[in-house]
Scaffold this motif. Structure first.
Motif, PDB file in Angstrom:
ATOM      1  N   UNK A 271       3.819 -12.015  -0.629  1.00 51.03           N
ATOM      2  CA  UNK A 271       3.278 -10.660  -0.578  1.00 51.03           C
ATOM      3  C   UNK A 271       2.305 -10.497   0.585  1.00 51.03           C
ATOM      4  N   UNK A 272       2.465  -9.390   1.295  1.00 54.13           N
ATOM      5  CA  UNK A 272       1.603  -9.133   2.448  1.00 54.13           C
ATOM      6  C   UNK A 272       0.220  -8.651   2.037  1.00 54.13           C
ATOM      7  N   UNK A 273       0.112  -8.045   0.816  1.00 53.62           N
ATOM      8  CA  UNK A 273      -1.167  -7.469   0.410  1.00 53.62           C
ATOM      9  C   UNK A 273      -2.071  -8.469  -0.310  1.00 53.62           C
ATOM     10  N   UNK A 274      -1.532  -9.645  -0.699  1.00 54.46           N
ATOM     11  CA  UNK A 274      -2.349 -10.663  -1.359  1.00 54.46           C
ATOM     12  C   UNK A 274      -1.718 -12.041  -1.135  1.00 54.46           C
ATOM     13  N   UNK A 275      -2.240 -13.052  -1.814  1.00 50.46           N
ATOM     14  CA  UNK A 275      -1.778 -14.428  -1.639  1.00 50.46           C
ATOM     15  C   UNK A 275      -0.689 -14.823  -2.635  1.00 50.46           C
ATOM     16  N   UNK A 276      -0.240 -13.877  -3.452  1.00 51.76           N
ATOM     17  CA  UNK A 276       0.745 -14.194  -4.484  1.00 51.76           C
ATOM     18  C   UNK A 276       2.139 -14.394  -3.891  1.00 51.76           C
ATOM     19  N   UNK A 277       2.962 -15.146  -4.622  1.00 56.85           N
ATOM     20  CA  UNK A 277       4.345 -15.397  -4.223  1.00 56.85           C
ATOM     21  C   UNK A 277       5.236 -15.138  -5.426  1.00 56.85           C
TER      22      UNK A 277
ATOM     23  N   UNK B 213      23.647 -10.845   4.941  1.00 54.52           N
ATOM     24  CA  UNK B 213      22.508 -11.427   5.635  1.00 54.52           C
ATOM     25  C   UNK B 213      21.212 -11.266   4.865  1.00 54.52           C
ATOM     26  N   UNK B 214      21.298 -10.684   3.653  1.00 60.61           N
ATOM     27  CA  UNK B 214      20.145 -10.518   2.792  1.00 60.61           C
ATOM     28  C   UNK B 214      19.056  -9.673   3.437  1.00 60.61           C
ATOM     29  N   UNK B 215      19.451  -8.712   4.285  1.00 58.57           N
ATOM     30  CA  UNK B 215      18.495  -7.770   4.834  1.00 58.57           C
ATOM     31  C   UNK B 215      18.345  -6.584   3.888  1.00 58.57           C
ATOM     32  N   UNK B 216      17.228  -5.850   4.004  1.00 58.37           N
ATOM     33  CA  UNK B 216      17.039  -4.675   3.175  1.00 58.37           C
ATOM     34  C   UNK B 216      18.116  -3.652   3.473  1.00 58.37           C
ATOM     35  N   UNK B 217      18.610  -2.991   2.435  1.00 55.70           N
ATOM     36  CA  UNK B 217      19.633  -1.969   2.595  1.00 55.70           C
ATOM     37  C   UNK B 217      18.982  -0.632   2.934  1.00 55.70           C
ATOM     38  N   UNK B 218      19.392  -0.034   4.038  1.00 57.75           N
ATOM     39  CA  UNK B 218      18.963   1.305   4.402  1.00 57.75           C
ATOM     40  C   UNK B 218      20.212   2.126   4.693  1.00 57.75           C
ATOM     41  N   UNK B 219      20.553   3.006   3.790  1.00 58.86           N
ATOM     42  CA  UNK B 219      21.788   3.776   3.913  1.00 58.86           C
ATOM     43  C   UNK B 219      21.530   4.997   4.796  1.00 58.86           C
TER      44      UNK B 219
ATOM     45  N   UNK C 119      13.245 -13.526   6.353  1.00 58.88           N
ATOM     46  CA  UNK C 119      13.165 -12.155   6.845  1.00 58.88           C
ATOM     47  C   UNK C 119      11.745 -11.624   6.679  1.00 58.88           C
ATOM     48  N   UNK C 120      11.295 -10.847   7.640  1.00 60.71           N
ATOM     49  CA  UNK C 120       9.993 -10.194   7.552  1.00 60.71           C
ATOM     50  C   UNK C 120      10.227  -8.743   7.142  1.00 60.71           C
TER      51      UNK C 120
END
Length: 276
Positions: A100-106, A16-22, A69-70
């Motif tokens: 990116x949440x901290x700027x306008x870059x992608x 599902x391409x979610x972040x991995x948290x083991x 995903x957010x």
């Protein structure tokens, strides 16, 4: 601006391409299985304007958006390879972009896997084939001959329906819409009723336009017998095109030849040709 070398690789769950948290409570077998399913995302480049990356994806023509995903870093939008069917075995190659949440870059990411499918799914008509079809259309080559010419040039041959649809779009582009209203015909007749100075320039000698509502109104006011033929109560038009030279030739001739064709225009209306 490109900053790919400054961005770390990103790992996600391929399901599902979610972040991995083991989590510590996960057993070794589950942990090994998840490790095998993890995708490694390699940053390609970073754009200061999101429209640039959107244009790059569209120009590629092989990526279709799947989901978003957010995350803490920002919004991640994932794209799959559309050379294979959505419900079939997916291609291992895919991309996603991070807003990116901290700027306008992608930033655009790509998996380290390459395309593994043997056959690519054809979407639309090949661009080179389109260009050749367009040239053949301008040369007025018959549609049945076009697939044969494409094969001779070793170009992909589109399906019959694809070719038909593309030829219709070409006709509309070069010759306008295939339909015209009665009002547009009347306006055209009025514009072309002036006698030109050029002996060989065609012009409208006579025309007649009858609208359905006007015909029915006349019938209501008529106390005589009515015609039961429904075709007589519909919109009608007729016009007569000629040139000054043709009229002169007719004035010194003694025989008239009349012929009719029904395939001169798409609508199939009869066209009578008179010659003296």
């Amino acid at each position: 601006m490109t900053q790919a070398q400054l961005i770390a690789h990103y790992f996600s769950d391929s399901d599902n391409d979610n972040d991995m948290e083991i989590q510590p409570s996960i057993d070794n077998e589950t942990l090994e299985r998840k490790k095998k399913n993890r995708r490694k995302w390699i940053p390609l480049c970073t754009y200061s304007d999101k429209n640039d990356v959107i244009k790059k994806i569209k120009d590629g023509g092989i990526w279709s958006k799947t989901h978003t995903n957010i995350t803490n870093e920002g919004k991640r939008t994932y794209y799959r390879c559309n050379r294979v069917k959505r419900r079939g075995k997916p291609c291992s190659d895919s991309i996603h972009v991070l807003h990116h949440s901290e700027n306008e870059c992608v930033t655009m990411y790509k998996t380290e896997d390459d395309h593994l499918h043997n056959e690519s799914r054809s979407i639309g008509i090949n661009q080179q084939s389109k260009e050749v079809i367009c040239e053949l259309f301008k040369m007025k080559i018959k549609s049945k001959r076009i697939p044969e010419i494409l094969e001779e040039k070793s170009l992909p041959v589109p399906k019959k329906q694809q070719l038909s649809s593309y030829l219709i779009s070409l006709r509309k582009t070069y010759y306008g819409a295939s339909t015209i209203s009665l009002g547009e015909i009347e306006a055209w007749c009025q514009r072309n009723s002036l006698i030109p100075d050029d002996d060989d320039k065609p012009w409208l000698l006579k025309y007649q336009i009858e609208y359905e509502d006007e015909i029915n109104k006349d019938d209501d006011n008529d106390n005589g017998d009515h015609n039961d033929n429904d075709d007589d109560n519909k919109n009608k038009f007729r016009f007569f095109l000629t040139t000054r030279r043709l009229l002169f030739n007719a004035s010194i001739s003694y025989k008239i030849h009349v012929d009719a064709t029904y395939k001169l225009i798409w609508q199939g209306f009869p066209c009578c040709v008179l010659k003296k």
